[in-house]
Design a protein around this motif. Structure first.
Motif, mmCIF file in Angstrom:
data_model
loop_
_atom_site.group_PDB
_atom_site.id
_atom_site.type_symbol
_atom_site.label_atom_id
_atom_site.label_comp_id
_atom_site.label_asym_id
_atom_site.label_seq_id
_atom_site.Cartn_x
_atom_site.Cartn_y
_atom_site.Cartn_z
ATOM 1 N N LYS A 38 98.587 48.345 28.749
ATOM 2 C CA LYS A 38 99.768 49.162 28.487
ATOM 3 C C LYS A 38 100.516 48.592 27.287
ATOM 4 O O LYS A 38 100.767 47.381 27.203
ATOM 5 C CB LYS A 38 100.692 49.198 29.705
ATOM 6 C CG LYS A 38 100.033 49.791 30.952
ATOM 7 C CD LYS A 38 99.600 51.217 30.726
ATOM 8 C CE LYS A 38 98.955 51.799 31.964
ATOM 9 N NZ LYS A 38 98.420 53.113 31.761
ATOM 10 N N ALA A 39 100.874 49.459 26.351
ATOM 11 C CA ALA A 39 101.577 49.053 25.135
ATOM 12 C C ALA A 39 102.932 48.458 25.475
ATOM 13 O O ALA A 39 103.585 48.848 26.441
ATOM 14 C CB ALA A 39 101.745 50.256 24.211
ATOM 15 N N LYS A 40 103.352 47.516 24.649
ATOM 16 C CA LYS A 40 104.636 46.850 24.825
ATOM 17 C C LYS A 40 105.494 47.068 23.587
ATOM 18 O O LYS A 40 105.004 47.391 22.513
ATOM 19 C CB LYS A 40 104.421 45.357 25.064
ATOM 20 C CG LYS A 40 103.697 45.053 26.358
ATOM 21 C CD LYS A 40 103.376 43.585 26.473
ATOM 22 C CE LYS A 40 102.682 43.227 27.751
ATOM 23 N NZ LYS A 40 101.543 44.021 28.127
ATOM 24 N N ASP A 41 106.798 46.889 23.750
ATOM 25 C CA ASP A 41 107.730 46.984 22.634
ATOM 26 C C ASP A 41 108.895 46.055 22.897
ATOM 27 O O ASP A 41 109.181 45.710 24.043
ATOM 28 C CB ASP A 41 108.216 48.423 22.446
ATOM 29 C CG ASP A 41 108.872 48.653 21.093
ATOM 30 O OD1 ASP A 41 108.750 47.769 20.204
ATOM 31 O OD2 ASP A 41 109.506 49.689 20.904
ATOM 32 N N ASP A 83 104.510 54.747 31.437
ATOM 33 C CA ASP A 83 104.606 56.163 31.780
ATOM 34 C C ASP A 83 103.582 57.063 31.092
ATOM 35 O O ASP A 83 103.554 58.261 31.349
ATOM 36 C CB ASP A 83 106.019 56.663 31.485
ATOM 37 C CG ASP A 83 106.439 56.437 30.046
ATOM 38 O OD1 ASP A 83 105.789 55.627 29.356
ATOM 39 O OD2 ASP A 83 107.423 57.059 29.619
ATOM 40 N N THR A 84 102.735 56.499 30.229
ATOM 41 C CA THR A 84 101.759 57.336 29.521
ATOM 42 C C THR A 84 100.358 56.744 29.617
ATOM 43 O O THR A 84 100.186 55.577 29.938
ATOM 44 C CB THR A 84 102.116 57.454 28.025
ATOM 45 O OG1 THR A 84 102.170 56.143 27.466
ATOM 46 C CG2 THR A 84 103.426 58.173 27.815
ATOM 47 N N SER A 85 99.374 57.576 29.315
ATOM 48 C CA SER A 85 97.980 57.131 29.238
ATOM 49 C C SER A 85 97.266 58.041 28.244
ATOM 50 O O SER A 85 97.147 59.234 28.471
ATOM 51 C CB SER A 85 97.312 57.201 30.609
ATOM 52 O OG SER A 85 95.994 56.757 30.522
ATOM 53 N N TYR A 86 96.816 57.477 27.116
ATOM 54 C CA TYR A 86 96.180 58.279 26.077
ATOM 55 C C TYR A 86 94.661 58.305 26.186
ATOM 56 O O TYR A 86 94.016 59.222 25.732
ATOM 57 C CB TYR A 86 96.570 57.756 24.686
ATOM 58 C CG TYR A 86 98.040 57.879 24.380
ATOM 59 C CD1 TYR A 86 98.680 59.102 24.488
ATOM 60 C CD2 TYR A 86 98.782 56.784 23.992
ATOM 61 C CE1 TYR A 86 100.034 59.223 24.208
ATOM 62 C CE2 TYR A 86 100.127 56.898 23.707
ATOM 63 C CZ TYR A 86 100.751 58.121 23.817
ATOM 64 O OH TYR A 86 102.073 58.236 23.547
ATOM 65 N N ASN A 87 94.091 57.271 26.755
ATOM 66 C CA ASN A 87 92.637 57.167 26.826
ATOM 67 C C ASN A 87 92.151 57.333 28.257
ATOM 68 O O ASN A 87 92.909 57.160 29.207
ATOM 69 C CB ASN A 87 92.173 55.808 26.279
ATOM 70 C CG ASN A 87 92.519 55.635 24.820
ATOM 71 O OD1 ASN A 87 92.578 56.601 24.079
ATOM 72 N ND2 ASN A 87 92.765 54.402 24.415
ATOM 73 N N ASN A 89 90.377 55.366 29.851
ATOM 74 C CA ASN A 89 90.294 54.080 30.538
ATOM 75 C C ASN A 89 91.661 53.533 30.963
ATOM 76 O O ASN A 89 91.768 52.370 31.335
ATOM 77 C CB ASN A 89 89.565 53.054 29.659
ATOM 78 C CG ASN A 89 90.284 52.766 28.352
ATOM 79 O OD1 ASN A 89 91.344 53.322 28.078
ATOM 80 N ND2 ASN A 89 89.694 51.904 27.557
ATOM 81 N N GLY A 90 92.714 54.338 30.889
ATOM 82 C CA GLY A 90 94.038 53.918 31.319
ATOM 83 C C GLY A 90 94.858 53.234 30.237
ATOM 84 O O GLY A 90 96.002 52.861 30.461
ATOM 85 N N ASN A 91 94.317 53.084 29.051
ATOM 86 C CA ASN A 91 95.013 52.452 27.937
ATOM 87 C C ASN A 91 95.986 53.460 27.316
ATOM 88 O O ASN A 91 95.670 54.636 27.190
ATOM 89 C CB ASN A 91 93.974 52.008 26.904
ATOM 90 C CG ASN A 91 94.554 51.165 25.806
ATOM 91 O OD1 ASN A 91 95.557 51.517 25.219
ATOM 92 N ND2 ASN A 91 93.901 50.050 25.522
ATOM 93 N N ASN A 92 97.170 53.002 26.928
ATOM 94 C CA ASN A 92 98.134 53.934 26.330
ATOM 95 C C ASN A 92 98.558 53.529 24.913
ATOM 96 O O ASN A 92 99.638 53.884 24.464
ATOM 97 C CB ASN A 92 99.357 54.100 27.225
ATOM 98 C CG ASN A 92 100.246 52.875 27.265
ATOM 99 O OD1 ASN A 92 99.861 51.794 26.849
ATOM 100 N ND2 ASN A 92 101.445 53.040 27.787
#
Length: 131
Positions: A38-41, A83-87, A89-92
């Motif tokens: 999951k992406a972080k910021d 809250d999102t998933s683009y791929n 494989n669950g990666n966002n």
């Protein structure tokens, strides 16, 4: 005795923020193919609140009024975007978005370094007697 103004400290904090954000963005890009990553910021809202809280004080007409909180501006909150998933494989991680944020952060970093360089050049000019 204070050698430098509060501006130098604020610019130093801005450089710390930008450096941490660079690391987080790079980590996101490096993990673009990692399953369930999951992406972080880095949370700018908390950073802004801390900066404003250090520079401003509230005039309280009642003891029931809340004071501005003061915190250490070197601790930034890293948030995970769950809250999102683009791929599949669950990666966002969206590489295009991360690259745009990376470019924006680079522009911010360059602006801050130019400003702090100008501050030090002004100090150097004063020390040399305006020469």
């Amino acid at each position: 005795m204070k050698l430098f103004s509060n501006t130098i400290k604020s610019l130093e904090n801005a450089l710390d923020y930008s450096s941490l954000r660079q690391k987080v963005i790079s980590n996101n890009i490096a993990n673009v193919d990692t399953p369930n990553y999951k992406a972080k910021d880095v949370s700018f809202k908390d950073h802004l609140t801390k900066e404003v809280g250090q520079q401003m004080s509230a005039y309280r007409t009642s003891e029931k009024h809340l004071e501005f909180s003061r915190g250490s501006s070197s601790n930034y909150q890293i948030t995970t975007k769950n809250d999102t998933s683009y791929n599949h494989n669950g990666n966002n991680v969206d590489v295009d978005k991360e690259m745009a944020i990376l470019a924006e952060n680079q522009i911010y970093y360059n602006a801050v370094t130019d400003r702090i360089s100008g501050k030090f050049n002004s100090l150097k000019s004063v020390i040399r007697g305006g020469k």
